[in-house]
Motif scaffolding. Sequence first.
Motif, short mmCIF file in Angstrom:
data_model
loop_
_atom_site.label_atom_id
_atom_site.label_comp_id
_atom_site.label_asym_id
_atom_site.label_seq_id
_atom_site.Cartn_x
_atom_site.Cartn_y
_atom_site.Cartn_z
N ALA A 1 0.93 -1.46 0.38
CA ALA A 1 0.54 -0.10 0.45
C ALA A 1 0.80 1.22 -0.09
N LEU A 2 1.85 1.10 0.97
CA LEU A 2 2.54 2.55 0.96
C LEU A 2 3.15 2.63 -0.91
N ARG A 3 4.19 1.55 -0.49
CA ARG A 3 4.61 1.89 -2.61
C ARG A 3 3.41 2.52 -3.46
N ARG A 4 2.41 1.96 -3.40
CA ARG A 4 1.52 2.17 -4.47
C ARG A 4 1.38 4.10 -3.87
N LEU A 5 1.30 4.02 -2.83
CA LEU A 5 0.70 5.26 -2.33
C LEU A 5 2.59 6.46 -2.53
N GLN A 6 3.34 6.11 -2.23
CA GLN A 6 4.56 6.75 -2.56
C GLN A 6 4.52 7.04 -4.06
N GLY A 7 4.08 6.60 -5.31
CA GLY A 7 4.22 5.97 -6.26
C GLY A 7 3.38 7.45 -7.03
N LEU A 8 2.14 7.56 -6.40
CA LEU A 8 0.89 8.00 -6.71
C LEU A 8 1.27 9.73 -5.98
N ARG A 9 2.80 9.60 -4.76
CA ARG A 9 2.72 10.93 -4.30
C ARG A 9 2.20 11.45 -4.12
N ALA A 10 0.96 10.97 -3.48
CA ALA A 10 -0.54 10.87 -2.16
C ALA A 10 -0.10 10.57 -0.76
N ASP A 11 0.49 11.19 0.09
CA ASP A 11 0.02 10.60 1.68
C ASP A 11 -1.35 10.42 2.57
N ALA A 12 -1.95 9.78 2.35
CA ALA A 12 -3.51 9.60 2.54
C ALA A 12 -3.48 9.22 3.71
N THR A 13 -2.18 8.94 4.35
CA THR A 13 -2.15 8.17 5.32
C THR A 13 -2.56 8.67 7.14
N GLY A 14 -1.70 9.84 6.54
CA GLY A 14 -1.70 10.64 8.11
C GLY A 14 0.21 10.40 8.40
N LEU A 15 0.37 10.08 7.37
CA LEU A 15 2.10 9.90 8.38
C LEU A 15 1.99 11.19 8.07
N GLY A 16 1.76 12.20 7.58
CA GLY A 16 2.48 13.85 7.38
C GLY A 16 2.29 14.30 8.93
N GLN A 17 0.62 14.01 8.52
CA GLN A 17 0.35 14.60 10.72
C GLN A 17 1.33 13.95 11.38
N ALA A 18 1.72 12.62 11.97
CA ALA A 18 2.58 12.17 12.60
C ALA A 18 3.41 12.71 13.44
N LEU A 19 4.09 12.89 12.07
CA LEU A 19 5.30 13.54 11.97
C LEU A 19 5.36 15.15 12.47
N GLU A 20 4.67 15.14 12.47
CA GLU A 20 4.22 16.92 12.81
C GLU A 20 4.12 17.16 13.84
N ARG A 21 3.24 16.21 14.55
CA ARG A 21 2.82 16.24 15.84
C ARG A 21 4.44 15.39 16.87
N ARG A 22 5.27 14.68 15.96
CA ARG A 22 6.73 14.54 17.01
C ARG A 22 7.64 15.91 16.85
N TYR A 23 7.73 15.92 15.39
CA TYR A 23 8.43 16.91 15.04
C TYR A 23 8.12 18.16 14.55
N PRO A 24 7.01 18.92 15.15
CA PRO A 24 7.07 20.55 14.26
C PRO A 24 8.16 21.43 14.13
N GLY A 25 9.35 21.34 14.67
CA GLY A 25 10.50 22.19 13.62
C GLY A 25 10.31 21.32 12.72
N TYR A 26 10.75 20.04 12.83
CA TYR A 26 11.49 19.65 11.24
C TYR A 26 10.37 20.11 10.21
N TRP A 27 8.87 19.52 10.76
CA TRP A 27 7.62 19.57 9.64
C TRP A 27 8.09 20.76 8.83
N SER A 28 7.91 22.21 10.18
CA SER A 28 7.77 23.03 9.45
C SER A 28 8.58 23.91 7.84
N GLN A 29 9.75 22.68 8.99
CA GLN A 29 11.02 23.63 7.46
C GLN A 29 10.35 23.02 6.25
#
Lengths: 422, 360, 528
Positions: free
Chosen positions: A364-392
């Motif tokens: 599933a991840l490969r497929r989503l990566q292929g579509l360049r669509a983060d539909a599973t909230g990986l970004g959100q998880a990242l934002e919550r854990r690394y707000p600084g890194y995320w803003s970059q």
Amino acid sequence: MEVSGRGNRLKTPGRKSGSSGFYLLAGAGKPSLVACLAALLLFLASGCWDRVEIEDRAFVLASGLDWAAPSPARESLEPAGYVGDRQYRLTIQVVEPAKMIGGQAGGGGGGGTTQEAPFWNVSTISGSIFAAIRNLATRVERVPDFSHMAVIVVGEELARRGMGDALDVFTRDNEVRRHASIYVAKGETTDVLKVKPKLASVNASYLHELFTNSFKTSRFPPRADMDYVESSMVTGRSFVLPRVVAGKQDVKLAGGAVFKGGRMVGWLGETEVAGYNWLANLVKGGELVVPCPWGSAVEVYEINTAKTRLLPLVEDGQVTFILVVKTEGTFAEHQDAHDALSPQYLRDFEAATGAAVNEHVQAALRRLQGLRADATGLGQALERRYPGYWSQVKERWEDEIFPTVELRVEPHIYVRRVGTQR
Amino acid sequence: MVQDRIASIQLTLLVAMTAIGTHYLAMPGFVARAAGRDGWLSLLAGAAVAGLGVWAVASISRRFPDKTVVQYNPALFGRIPGVFLNIWLLAHFTLAAAFGLRFFGDVLKLFLFDRTPLEVIMIAMLLTAAYAVRHGVNVLARLAEVFFPVVIPFWGITMFFLQMQVDYANLLPVMDQGLKPVARGIFPGYMVFQGYGLMLFITPLLQDSSQAMRAALGGIAITLFIYLVTFTGAVGIFGAQHLTLLIYPVVDLVRALTLPEMIIERQEILLLSVWILVSFLALAVAFYLVSFGASQVLGLKEFSPMVYLVLPLVYLAAILPPNAAQVIALSRMLGGSFVLLSAIYILRAGLLGLWPARRA
Amino acid sequence: MSSRRVPKKPLPLRPADPGGQTKKEEPPPVLTRDLARNLEILKQALAESSDVVFREFAVGSRYLPAAVVFVDGLVDKQMLDRDLLEALMLELALVERAGAGCLEPEAAMACLKQRAVTAGEVRESRDLEDLITFILSGDTAFLVQGAGYALVVNTRGWKMRGLEEPVNEPTIRGPKEGFSETVRVNTALVRRLVRDPRLKIEGMRLGRRSRTDCAVAFIEGVVNPDLVAEVRRRLATIDIDFIMETGDIEQMLEDSVLSPFPQMQHTERPDKAAAALMEGRVAILVDGTPFALLAPATFSQFFQSPEDYYQRWELASFLRLLRVFASYVATFTPAIYVALVSYHPGLLPTPLALSIAASREGMPLPIMLEALAMEFFFEVFREAGTRLPRAVGQTVGIVGGLIIGQAAVMARLVSPATVIVVALTAMASFVIPAYDMAIAFRLLRFPLLFAAGILGLFGVMLGFIIINIHMVALNTFGTVYLSTFVPYQPRAWKDLLIRGPARTLRHRPEMLHPQDEVRQASRKESGW
């Protein structure tokens, strides 16, 4: 309670009337009661503006939205005012209650009879959904009532061109339920909506009720409603909507449509949806078919509970996610002859199940990566854990970082029961 | 003059219900617009300021037992400023009543009525309110007692079922942009507690006015609790970004609620129906304060004739804003006026020691 | 039954003596010493009354002229014969033989009263107006030549209904005796349950012409004296020619005339009356009716039945909650039904909405009118059922409810859903133990239905608000009608919606401000 003023208590408080005689009105001055209430009544007697009797309503249970190529269709003979560059075909499914109830009462089982389906699909084409709905008033004699609409099907073509504008009416209007499920039809919505279900009486309830099976199989796409779509669109996240494919006699609800930036960018297959469910912590149940660890037979793990957690990890600019999977389940099918209760066998089986989960998730991840669509909230998880890194990386996340993300599955699988046989 | 006395629990409920009656439905939206996902901190800060305000009013009232604000204002601030302040207060509460009326009328019109004229909805509410107000504060206080146990269980059940859908992770990260958003949110976070303004008038009507502060703080605590649960729930469901777009987030929140087995749909109609009680009470209280205050300014013995004078004023003020944007502007104006008023009274209460009030 | 007597106390609340003022020929206010003249006056006053008996006879060895006057049918003939006539005519000889020379005309009356009249209760009356009232109440007047006053002998005794089980307030468990039509019997029934010497039963007469005996009962030391004073004050303001039933008094005493809600409670049950007295309420009993009035009555009381206290608390609490719920159903269901169906079908579950829509297909009346009509006809059937003789009444119920209802549905004149709603409402309204409160709810249903038809749920809520404003503004004898719910009196809440365990009900209701608040020792104090 106060102790003082006992003597006064017996007089109706707040009144200046004399100490003797009756209080004609409790507390109320005559003017207040008579004036206020009479005025109220008088004034309301001319009312009933909004009353529409229930039998005068046309209950819309499902709507279909399709892209319609601009063409001189029936409605566009007289274009009303400005017509944009988009043309939609709106199909509403109106239920015919009398037929529906009558059918149930008379027919008993009634599946094989040639009885007419108790619903009516009406289509119209317009540049605006709202205008389309109003257009339908010229053809449907009752007042369309969208408050019971449980299903919205979006055609593939429209989905690919972006459906946000078309859905706006449904989110803005208060009559539509927020829980109306949204589907993406492979092909045209009319094919899906015209299917006459065998068990349910109306097509819409058929589509809607399919989701009650979602704990039976994990290939079910997660149910998506207006809230989810609206929320995702507003925040600019990618998302997945369930896919529905029309057959002759039935529909198949499996797989998903991936949306990015409000446009559909690709499909998720059935097994990929299973992986997606694991990623997004949406697994409610279902089965995992696993090769027998000690042989070649097929074994089945049935998921009873499942919970996953995403842990982001940023090391030297490389983003890695750990997906902690915790699931308890049952041994559902055992085509092998090994002793199912042997601890070693169970351990191996659990490991094999973990591998299967991993496989689904990675696919599933490969497929989503292929579509360049983060539909599973990986970004959100990242934002919550690394707000600084995320803003970059916020701006480049989906197109640059997300496709390079690594994911490790950490399965904790517990087979709790094996059924009635060893 | 024999006055109706109210119990301190009644003051608590009045403060709470007046506050939530006016601003609740839109609260998460405008708090989130100012403070983002950290709005709950702003609400906490707002409640703290409100607590300060309660202290101010209570300590001033202690100086003037049995006097309402319009009676002690001249003694507290001097004659001319006092009169000016009285007029300001009356205008403020007239607008507050008008805003409550208009806002709820708009909501009802939007969600319940399509073609029923707004005027009809508002006049129906207003006449009913006039009927209640004429009976005096005691009846309003008792109404609060009747409505509270109707509304709160309903609210509680809604929030309880909502908990399953709330993703509290949406509240994270906390204060990633520092204190600035929180500070920006204090203005809306404070103005949603406006309800306690009624203390100015009602403290002298308490059976035991030494309880005024505790009672009002209790009311603010109830309000705060309701706001916090709602705000965090709204952020948890919609996310702060989506929330800022919603005009009536609480209504949307209830609409987002998925009840087990979908027993009923469109729960927001139910919510609004029940919320009519609270909004009605808030409206009636503001209406009462204006009538009561005006009668005292004019030195009347009975306030009930004033009801009929105030009624058209409230109605006119409510019908005046031409569109939804102007209604929101009215709300901001009220908030600003309330902040200024509170600043005046808090400062004055702080200076009580230095600059004792003249005995009236 | 010698306890049946007119109260000894002078009528405290009627300073002006009733009656008499309108007569053209003003009779002398007091009796003379001349028997013949007295009799003549009495005959004149009671002329053309065939039921008044004048019996003249002679007393003792000196043949002192004497007479008794009584109303036939109101006196206990046996008692009259035995205790008065026999004693005076036969047994007097024994007294005289014993050497008492007391038959001087001047002292005769005193002597006879002391030594000859064997009736239990006698009193002297000088006032003619009073005397006539006594005679008409069933007492016997005994007049002797030379005495300036008459002896009033209580010989009251008439045919009356026995003590029967209260028809309107049946209970499964609890005493089966009900009040009857005689006020004295009723006070006795209360007295039998409350032997507290401080149970006061004040007597008075109401009605200028009917001169009905009334009694105000309360327990001194428990009741709030202000309440008694207020009851007295209000009773004193009643100036009317005749009082038939406690209902008459109730309507003249109540605080709000426009309110649909009963503000006093009436009961046929002595145990209920006694319990109310014990709580610190006042009971008003009136001759001629088995219904006692209890004041003040608060809203919650109408949902309570004496049985609540006789049964275990879980069951009692459940029943109370059931009644409250049923009353809401009875009042609001039709209105909510109309609002949902014609304004907010979105609130209904989809299958229900569709099935209602299907059943209403082609109905002639809009739902509001349909519901109004059904409710109206339900009331018609109900009223017909009550007014007709009992045997026929049942038939009316069957014909009205079953046949017409069924036929109306079959003919597709009304939708089955409406029939169900109306029938449910009707059943729910019968759960409320107090008939007058049930009627109040039934009345409120109509404006609510109307409001729902005009403004949907908003209308229903406005109706709810208006009803509540009215209820919280309503006071009855200085008690807030919604007590103890509002204003909050948490201590009393264990006996409001639920009925707490018997041992926990330690206090009398605060709302009545009883002088003695504690009615039960705590478990610890009582040595449990």
